[in-house]
Design a protein around this motif. Sequence first.
Motif, PDB file in Angstrom:
ATOM      1  N   ASN A 150      11.199  -7.345   2.324  1.00 52.06           N
ATOM      2  CA  ASN A 150      11.164  -7.047   0.893  1.00 52.06           C
ATOM      3  C   ASN A 150       9.739  -6.938   0.371  1.00 52.06           C
ATOM      4  O   ASN A 150       9.470  -6.186  -0.568  1.00 52.06           O
ATOM      5  CB  ASN A 150      11.915  -8.130   0.117  1.00 52.06           C
ATOM      6  CG  ASN A 150      13.411  -8.085   0.356  1.00 52.06           C
ATOM      7  OD1 ASN A 150      13.974  -7.023   0.620  1.00 52.06           O
ATOM      8  ND2 ASN A 150      14.063  -9.237   0.292  1.00 52.06           N
ATOM      9  N   GLN A 151       8.809  -7.659   0.996  1.00 47.40           N
ATOM     10  CA  GLN A 151       7.424  -7.639   0.533  1.00 47.40           C
ATOM     11  C   GLN A 151       6.642  -6.462   1.085  1.00 47.40           C
ATOM     12  O   GLN A 151       5.744  -5.948   0.402  1.00 47.40           O
ATOM     13  CB  GLN A 151       6.723  -8.950   0.933  1.00 47.40           C
ATOM     14  CG  GLN A 151       7.203 -10.170   0.164  1.00 47.40           C
ATOM     15  CD  GLN A 151       6.539 -11.442   0.658  1.00 47.40           C
ATOM     16  OE1 GLN A 151       5.839 -11.417   1.673  1.00 47.40           O
ATOM     17  NE2 GLN A 151       6.751 -12.534  -0.051  1.00 47.40           N
ATOM     18  N   ILE A 152       6.960  -6.050   2.307  1.00 54.86           N
ATOM     19  CA  ILE A 152       6.141  -5.025   2.976  1.00 54.86           C
ATOM     20  C   ILE A 152       6.085  -3.715   2.190  1.00 54.86           C
ATOM     21  O   ILE A 152       4.993  -3.158   2.003  1.00 54.86           O
ATOM     22  CB  ILE A 152       6.628  -4.798   4.417  1.00 54.86           C
ATOM     23  CG1 ILE A 152       6.118  -5.912   5.319  1.00 54.86           C
ATOM     24  CG2 ILE A 152       6.143  -3.451   4.963  1.00 54.86           C
ATOM     25  CD1 ILE A 152       6.566  -5.801   6.759  1.00 54.86           C
ATOM     26  N   PRO A 153       7.220  -3.142   1.711  1.00 58.14           N
ATOM     27  CA  PRO A 153       7.106  -1.852   0.989  1.00 58.14           C
ATOM     28  C   PRO A 153       6.181  -1.916  -0.215  1.00 58.14           C
ATOM     29  O   PRO A 153       5.309  -1.059  -0.399  1.00 58.14           O
ATOM     30  CB  PRO A 153       8.564  -1.551   0.588  1.00 58.14           C
ATOM     31  CG  PRO A 153       9.389  -2.287   1.577  1.00 58.14           C
ATOM     32  CD  PRO A 153       8.635  -3.544   1.873  1.00 58.14           C
ATOM     33  N   GLY A 154       6.365  -2.954  -1.053  1.00 56.78           N
ATOM     34  CA  GLY A 154       5.501  -3.064  -2.234  1.00 56.78           C
ATOM     35  C   GLY A 154       4.058  -3.322  -1.866  1.00 56.78           C
ATOM     36  O   GLY A 154       3.137  -2.689  -2.410  1.00 56.78           O
ATOM     37  N   ASN A 155       3.851  -4.248  -0.920  1.00 58.12           N
ATOM     38  CA  ASN A 155       2.482  -4.537  -0.491  1.00 58.12           C
ATOM     39  C   ASN A 155       1.841  -3.339   0.180  1.00 58.12           C
ATOM     40  O   ASN A 155       0.653  -3.064   0.001  1.00 58.12           O
ATOM     41  CB  ASN A 155       2.480  -5.741   0.456  1.00 58.12           C
ATOM     42  CG  ASN A 155       2.841  -7.031  -0.259  1.00 58.12           C
ATOM     43  OD1 ASN A 155       2.738  -7.124  -1.470  1.00 58.12           O
ATOM     44  ND2 ASN A 155       3.292  -8.019   0.489  1.00 58.12           N
ATOM     45  N   GLN A 156       2.651  -2.633   0.998  1.00 57.68           N
ATOM     46  CA  GLN A 156       2.124  -1.448   1.677  1.00 57.68           C
ATOM     47  C   GLN A 156       1.730  -0.377   0.668  1.00 57.68           C
ATOM     48  O   GLN A 156       0.684   0.280   0.813  1.00 57.68           O
ATOM     49  CB  GLN A 156       3.175  -0.897   2.651  1.00 57.68           C
ATOM     50  CG  GLN A 156       2.731   0.343   3.438  1.00 57.68           C
ATOM     51  CD  GLN A 156       1.628   0.020   4.405  1.00 57.68           C
ATOM     52  OE1 GLN A 156       1.672  -1.000   5.073  1.00 57.68           O
ATOM     53  NE2 GLN A 156       0.632   0.874   4.500  1.00 57.68           N
ATOM     54  N   HIS A 157       2.563  -0.185  -0.344  1.00 61.52           N
ATOM     55  CA  HIS A 157       2.254   0.811  -1.381  1.00 61.52           C
ATOM     56  C   HIS A 157       0.974   0.430  -2.122  1.00 61.52           C
ATOM     57  O   HIS A 157       0.078   1.268  -2.321  1.00 61.52           O
ATOM     58  CB  HIS A 157       3.421   0.913  -2.354  1.00 61.52           C
ATOM     59  CG  HIS A 157       3.210   1.887  -3.462  1.00 61.52           C
ATOM     60  ND1 HIS A 157       3.141   3.259  -3.265  1.00 61.52           N
ATOM     61  CD2 HIS A 157       3.016   1.699  -4.809  1.00 61.52           C
ATOM     62  CE1 HIS A 157       2.930   3.861  -4.413  1.00 61.52           C
ATOM     63  NE2 HIS A 157       2.848   2.948  -5.355  1.00 61.52           N
ATOM     64  N   THR A 158       0.888  -0.850  -2.498  1.00 61.06           N
ATOM     65  CA  THR A 158      -0.319  -1.300  -3.205  1.00 61.06           C
ATOM     66  C   THR A 158      -1.550  -1.176  -2.320  1.00 61.06           C
ATOM     67  O   THR A 158      -2.607  -0.693  -2.756  1.00 61.06           O
ATOM     68  CB  THR A 158      -0.146  -2.755  -3.653  1.00 61.06           C
ATOM     69  OG1 THR A 158       1.047  -2.873  -4.442  1.00 61.06           O
ATOM     70  CG2 THR A 158      -1.337  -3.218  -4.469  1.00 61.06           C
ATOM     71  N   PHE A 159      -1.410  -1.597  -1.063  1.00 58.94           N
ATOM     72  CA  PHE A 159      -2.546  -1.539  -0.133  1.00 58.94           C
ATOM     73  C   PHE A 159      -2.953  -0.091   0.126  1.00 58.94           C
ATOM     74  O   PHE A 159      -4.146   0.233   0.180  1.00 58.94           O
ATOM     75  CB  PHE A 159      -2.160  -2.221   1.181  1.00 58.94           C
ATOM     76  CG  PHE A 159      -3.285  -2.326   2.166  1.00 58.94           C
ATOM     77  CD1 PHE A 159      -4.232  -3.333   2.073  1.00 58.94           C
ATOM     78  CD2 PHE A 159      -3.420  -1.404   3.195  1.00 58.94           C
ATOM     79  CE1 PHE A 159      -5.275  -3.425   2.977  1.00 58.94           C
ATOM     80  CE2 PHE A 159      -4.453  -1.485   4.103  1.00 58.94           C
ATOM     81  CZ  PHE A 159      -5.388  -2.502   3.991  1.00 58.94           C
ATOM     82  N   THR A 160      -1.962   0.786   0.267  1.00 59.08           N
ATOM     83  CA  THR A 160      -2.261   2.215   0.501  1.00 59.08           C
ATOM     84  C   THR A 160      -2.974   2.823  -0.694  1.00 59.08           C
ATOM     85  O   THR A 160      -3.919   3.610  -0.535  1.00 59.08           O
ATOM     86  CB  THR A 160      -0.959   2.981   0.789  1.00 59.08           C
ATOM     87  OG1 THR A 160      -0.300   2.388   1.913  1.00 59.08           O
ATOM     88  CG2 THR A 160      -1.248   4.447   1.095  1.00 59.08           C
TER      89      THR A 160
ATOM     90  N   LYS B 157      -6.324 -11.515   0.981  1.00 60.04           N
ATOM     91  CA  LYS B 157      -6.268 -12.971   1.052  1.00 60.04           C
ATOM     92  C   LYS B 157      -4.920 -13.501   0.582  1.00 60.04           C
ATOM     93  O   LYS B 157      -4.405 -14.484   1.118  1.00 60.04           O
ATOM     94  CB  LYS B 157      -7.386 -13.566   0.200  1.00 60.04           C
ATOM     95  CG  LYS B 157      -8.778 -13.365   0.791  1.00 60.04           C
ATOM     96  CD  LYS B 157      -9.837 -13.959  -0.121  1.00 60.04           C
ATOM     97  CE  LYS B 157     -11.245 -13.741   0.452  1.00 60.04           C
ATOM     98  NZ  LYS B 157     -12.302 -14.291  -0.449  1.00 60.04           N
ATOM     99  N   GLU B 158      -4.348 -12.861  -0.432  1.00 62.69           N
ATOM    100  CA  GLU B 158      -3.081 -13.338  -0.973  1.00 62.69           C
ATOM    101  C   GLU B 158      -1.875 -12.845  -0.169  1.00 62.69           C
ATOM    102  O   GLU B 158      -0.904 -13.583   0.003  1.00 62.69           O
ATOM    103  CB  GLU B 158      -2.937 -12.882  -2.432  1.00 62.69           C
ATOM    104  CG  GLU B 158      -3.961 -13.511  -3.364  1.00 62.69           C
ATOM    105  CD  GLU B 158      -3.843 -12.973  -4.774  1.00 62.69           C
ATOM    106  OE1 GLU B 158      -3.049 -12.043  -4.986  1.00 62.69           O
ATOM    107  OE2 GLU B 158      -4.561 -13.482  -5.663  1.00 62.69           O
ATOM    108  N   ASN B 159      -1.911 -11.613   0.292  1.00 58.13           N
ATOM    109  CA  ASN B 159      -0.733 -11.008   0.922  1.00 58.13           C
ATOM    110  C   ASN B 159      -0.941 -10.570   2.364  1.00 58.13           C
ATOM    111  O   ASN B 159      -0.040  -9.966   2.944  1.00 58.13           O
ATOM    112  CB  ASN B 159      -0.286  -9.789   0.093  1.00 58.13           C
ATOM    113  CG  ASN B 159      -0.007 -10.130  -1.339  1.00 58.13           C
ATOM    114  OD1 ASN B 159       1.022 -10.706  -1.654  1.00 58.13           O
ATOM    115  ND2 ASN B 159      -0.932  -9.791  -2.236  1.00 58.13           N
TER     116      ASN B 159
END
Length: 468
Positions: free
Chosen positions: A367-377, A201-203
Amino acid sequence: MLQKEEPLRDYIQFIRKYAFVICLCTFLVLGTALVISLRIPKTYSASTLLRLIQSNTTSPISSTNIFQTVLSGGVDRREMSTISKRFTTESMLNAAVQNLEDKEYSGIQHLPSVGQLKQKLKAQIDPEADYIEVSIELSEAEGGERNAALLVNQLARDMQTLRSENEKTRVAKHQKFLQQKRVEVDQEIQELTDEILTFVKENESPETWYPRLASLLEQHRNLQERLGLAEQTLDTAKRRLTHLNSYQKTLPKQTQISETQSHNPQWLSQREKLLELETQRIGDEKKAGKSSHEISGLNAQIEFIQRETKKTPQLTSVATYGTSAHYTYIQNQLIELPPTIESSENETKRLNEELQKTRNQLDTLLNQIPGNQHTFTQLRAKIELAGSIKEEIEKRYLESEILSADSNMLPTQKGGIEIVDTAVPRKIPTSPQFRLIVMLSGIIGLCFGVTLALLIEFVNHSRNNPSR
């Protein structure tokens, strides 16, 4: 040939000479063995055959157990050895004797002590199969074949009961543990699901990140192309304006529009005058009374007018001048180009602003995708791991239920042990073995007799030949 027959003849003579001694020793040993064997109490043996049922569960095992299982042909030899050792423990023997006494079988009181039973009981493992043979030998005074059969059968049943209870306790604890882990894993899955939903919902999620990224990249490419075209159009318009300004300075503002040619009025006047003079001269020449001086004067005038006529052009041109059409076209272009240039400048500025905005969005998203992708993964991996753990828990729980159901499926199977052959009383004693005793005593007596005969022969020979 005679040399070979002489030793054989000597042996035969030796046997004939000491036949009495040899026979006496043989019969003495044989008789003594028979008397002793008749006084030995008869013992009877009873045995029961058990099969260890290997569980079909798929629980993970260590490499050491795998190596041992392969060497043993798929059978857990340690468990079989443990069971065989357990049969000879005092606790098992005491429990078996107590159970027999509770059932009030007659003759059970003749059983020897537990220490003696422990020495007589044997539990042998069949190295070629999953079998354990439990046997015991009891004398007639100890109950013989009947008590032996009752004891080994009771031991087999007690082992089944013991293992069944242990298995039920273990399965119950196992199921309780699995149920607790199931609740914990369900709670963890719910927490992770809520966490990943909040994160989405947030990202947002990869299903929206990458299409959005592709859309921004496509928009960035289109804006770059449009900006390039706008800048090219602006540069072309500016160059054209500069060129037209410089080119307009080289063009005349007025230019000849049309040109009309007609006979020169002066030439026509001179021709008319010349024609009149020539006509007059001809007339004067025909008239009488005209002097030559008058005619010469006319000729002179004619010659003069002819000279003037030759000097005067026959045709004359009339030109019409006005504003040049090319000059007017360039002037119109110079009037139209400034608004076009201003529009191109505004379009270029607008496209630059949109391009910068798109670049900022791309930079932010990249800039957001790597961190979000890591967290989501990580969150998804945790959920998958919890799901696999839950699946394994369900599988283990089902296996425990199947194992519990299989352990009591057949009446002869209980606690992972199947009674293949129960012990039955057999009237044939296992000892003493008269045939074996007779055979061995006969051979021993014969050997003793021959040895005694050789000793006597050696003593006699020494006396007859003292020098040697």
